[in-house]
Design a protein around this motif. Sequence first.
Motif, PDB file in Angstrom:
ATOM      1  N   ASN A 203       0.864  -1.182   0.000  1.00 30.02           N
ATOM      2  CA  ASN A 203       0.000   0.000   0.000  1.00 30.02           C
ATOM      3  C   ASN A 203       0.900   1.231   0.000  1.00 30.02           C
ATOM      4  O   ASN A 203       1.337   1.703   1.041  1.00 30.02           O
ATOM      5  CB  ASN A 203      -0.911  -0.003   1.235  1.00 30.02           C
TER       6      ASN A 203
ATOM      7  N   ARG B 278       2.439   1.056   3.854  1.00 27.08           N
ATOM      8  CA  ARG B 278       2.233  -0.148   4.662  1.00 27.08           C
ATOM      9  C   ARG B 278       2.456  -1.386   3.807  1.00 27.08           C
ATOM     10  O   ARG B 278       2.148  -1.406   2.620  1.00 27.08           O
ATOM     11  CB  ARG B 278       0.817  -0.182   5.239  1.00 27.08           C
ATOM     12  N   GLY B 279       2.937  -2.428   4.452  1.00 28.35           N
ATOM     13  CA  GLY B 279       3.189  -3.673   3.747  1.00 28.35           C
ATOM     14  C   GLY B 279       4.504  -3.610   2.987  1.00 28.35           C
ATOM     15  O   GLY B 279       4.532  -3.398   1.783  1.00 28.35           O
TER      16      GLY B 279
ATOM     17  N   ARG C 239       7.499  -4.629   0.912  1.00 32.96           N
ATOM     18  CA  ARG C 239       7.783  -5.697  -0.039  1.00 32.96           C
ATOM     19  C   ARG C 239       9.288  -6.032  -0.022  1.00 32.96           C
ATOM     20  O   ARG C 239      10.131  -5.176  -0.277  1.00 32.96           O
ATOM     21  CB  ARG C 239       7.385  -5.288  -1.451  1.00 32.96           C
TER      22      ARG C 239
ATOM     23  N   VAL D  43       6.050 -10.041   2.224  1.00 34.03           N
ATOM     24  CA  VAL D  43       5.509  -8.736   2.599  1.00 34.03           C
ATOM     25  C   VAL D  43       5.377  -8.695   4.117  1.00 34.03           C
ATOM     26  O   VAL D  43       4.695  -9.545   4.707  1.00 34.03           O
ATOM     27  CB  VAL D  43       4.140  -8.465   1.937  1.00 34.03           C
TER      28      VAL D  43
ATOM     29  N   TRP E 139       3.978  -7.069   7.427  1.00 33.57           N
ATOM     30  CA  TRP E 139       2.814  -6.285   7.831  1.00 33.57           C
ATOM     31  C   TRP E 139       2.827  -6.043   9.332  1.00 33.57           C
ATOM     32  O   TRP E 139       3.376  -6.827  10.098  1.00 33.57           O
ATOM     33  CB  TRP E 139       1.521  -7.003   7.489  1.00 33.57           C
ATOM     34  N   GLY E 140       2.132  -4.973   9.722  1.00 35.42           N
ATOM     35  CA  GLY E 140       1.862  -4.728  11.141  1.00 35.42           C
ATOM     36  C   GLY E 140       3.039  -4.094  11.856  1.00 35.42           C
ATOM     37  O   GLY E 140       4.135  -3.921  11.330  1.00 35.42           O
TER      38      GLY E 140
ATOM     39  N   VAL F 278       7.344  -5.979  13.218  1.00 31.95           N
ATOM     40  CA  VAL F 278       6.344  -6.512  12.300  1.00 31.95           C
ATOM     41  C   VAL F 278       5.639  -7.685  12.968  1.00 31.95           C
ATOM     42  O   VAL F 278       6.232  -8.451  13.728  1.00 31.95           O
ATOM     43  CB  VAL F 278       6.978  -6.954  10.961  1.00 31.95           C
TER      44      VAL F 278
ATOM     45  N   GLU G  80       3.274  -9.781  11.066  1.00 28.10           N
ATOM     46  CA  GLU G  80       2.898 -10.839  10.132  1.00 28.10           C
ATOM     47  C   GLU G  80       3.820 -10.826   8.916  1.00 28.10           C
ATOM     48  O   GLU G  80       4.321  -9.782   8.502  1.00 28.10           O
ATOM     49  CB  GLU G  80       1.456 -10.651   9.649  1.00 28.10           C
TER      50      GLU G  80
ATOM     51  N   GLU H 287       3.582 -12.065   5.041  1.00 27.68           N
ATOM     52  CA  GLU H 287       2.760 -12.586   3.948  1.00 27.68           C
ATOM     53  C   GLU H 287       3.676 -13.180   2.887  1.00 27.68           C
ATOM     54  O   GLU H 287       4.579 -12.508   2.377  1.00 27.68           O
ATOM     55  CB  GLU H 287       1.916 -11.472   3.331  1.00 27.68           C
TER      56      GLU H 287
ATOM     57  N   VAL I 247      -0.366 -16.246   5.207  1.00 27.75           N
ATOM     58  CA  VAL I 247       0.158 -15.244   6.118  1.00 27.75           C
ATOM     59  C   VAL I 247       0.594 -15.949   7.390  1.00 27.75           C
ATOM     60  O   VAL I 247      -0.178 -16.703   7.994  1.00 27.75           O
ATOM     61  CB  VAL I 247      -0.897 -14.163   6.435  1.00 27.75           C
TER      62      VAL I 247
END
Length: 598
Positions: free
Chosen positions: A504, A509-510, A512, A555, A557-558, A567, A569, A571, A578
């Motif tokens: 995003n 966010r997220g 890569r 990826v 996340w969080g 982080v 999670e 993905e 996930v």
Amino acid sequence: MAATTILQRLLLLALIVTSTLSAYCDAPSPAFPPPQLDSKTHASKLHKTTNRITRAVEDIINRDEFNTTHLSLEITSQFSGLLSLQHTARERSELRPGATRITDRSMYRIASMTKPFTVLALFQLQKAGKLDLDDPISLYLPELNTTGTGKGRGGLPFKDITLRALASQITGIPRDLAQQDVVNNPDEADRLGLPPLPDAGRFKGDYNLPECDQNVNYTRACNSTDLLGWVDQLSPLFAPNQKSTYSNLNFDLLGLVIAKVSDMTYEEYIEIEILREIGMNNTSFSTPPDDVAAVARGIEFYWPFEIGVQNPTGGLYSSSSEMSIWLRYVLSTFNAQATGVNWFNPTSFSGSLNSYYGMPFEIFRAKTKDVIFDTSNSTRPLTFVTKGGGLPGYTSNVVMIPEYGLGITILIAGDGKALSEILQAVTEEMVAFAEQAALDELWHRYAGVFNDPASNSTMVIAVSNHDGLHITHFISNSRDVKAAIDREDEQMVFHLMPTLLFANEEKQRGERWRIMPQKRRSSAGGKGKASVWDNFCVSDVSWIMYAGKPVNEVVFWGGGVGEGQRVGEVELTGFRKVLGRQEEEKSGEVALGLVEQF
């Protein structure tokens, strides 16, 4: 052939980041997002590091040989300053004393550090649709086509020399407006065994030297007529785009283009559209007042000398504090200045295996372990994006290390021999600090055990100074993914490399990242060099897909952004799952190899 063998061979061909000829390649770069060097977490180590730098620099600059030398040194992250160190010469000029005390606002001649501002103007004017970097300069300065063939009388092929080539030092145009001509220094000519020349017609008449700058004892600056008349008689060193060679004339010519397409003088454009816009309010082509002047003793006459048409190559005055503003701006925007241009990428080879020219930066690459001699065994390449400058009595240098978001400014008025020692001391200490800060952040933010009990899937992510962030354990749907890729006779490292992109982008966010399996270079140790092609390595970040999704994309996340966040999670895009972070007391981190020696 068994299906598993076919799969293994396919994975190896797709995954290993080497050419088919190469055995062992260095760790991938970048290895992490730029660390938050100015955070509270690193404050204690930063304080110790800057204290060591201060002592080392003071030991150098306090030597008797530098009694007449002013110095300003600043180090900055891409967000804020980290160190400001100023030194006032113990013996100041009597003819023109200048500033009584050197501060971070004291002004120096920054010489060729002006060139990046000239290039930035090109980027802006291209974005505005007023020029194209790939146009020949003769399109904007048709007077260069004096014979109608695209060549001047000396043979420079201006119809084949683009603005991009001029900015990249790859035109083949000689270096200067006759500043290298030793006719102005008879003693030097005699020392070299050059024949004596008659005094009559010393300048334009017999020798065709421009009657300006040092050719008239600095009584008149060169103008555009002098410049065009001089380049019209020059012969090329190389054909355009054949080989790089340093040329100040490249930037003098670009200054004429900038003035023509902007409908302003070159100086007005730089000061209004660049310097004031980014907050460099005192940096200018005009001579600063004496109360802020770092004047070089013994060559006082040069402090106010205006260099006219040569301003685009070296005319600016600035201070260390304002150069830090500039460095923060560039470090934050280097990949967003012009369509199709990453400002920190090389454009041509230079004088060694690890040296390159950019637009107009001088770029150097070294292995991390060769910079941090005692504390690292990483083979990851570090990129130093630099620009040096020199005028009579003034030496300057900036260094940017994009992996760390780190910038260094060194300004000297006086004996420039101090530069190399100071730069060495600063580089070693700051790279060691920044590398450890980056590893600490990797450990805290990303390392851990992540799993999905429902599918019996687990990934263990670890950190070490040799391998950076990497995967030590990877089970997906009860299958050992590492074992499926790794052969028994190879020692593979599953590096994780940030792309610095986000799932995003709007909300950042997220994160890569990409998995980069690679043979360990260390496994070749003791065997000697097997082949001339051992160091031939090409990047291949994109490997096998699964139903249109990249198998090697991860990826994160969080955890939010900023200091102290972790982080939550991972993905796995191609695996379509996930994995959540497992609580540390339940994960058995040491047993799984998460904790490694730095």
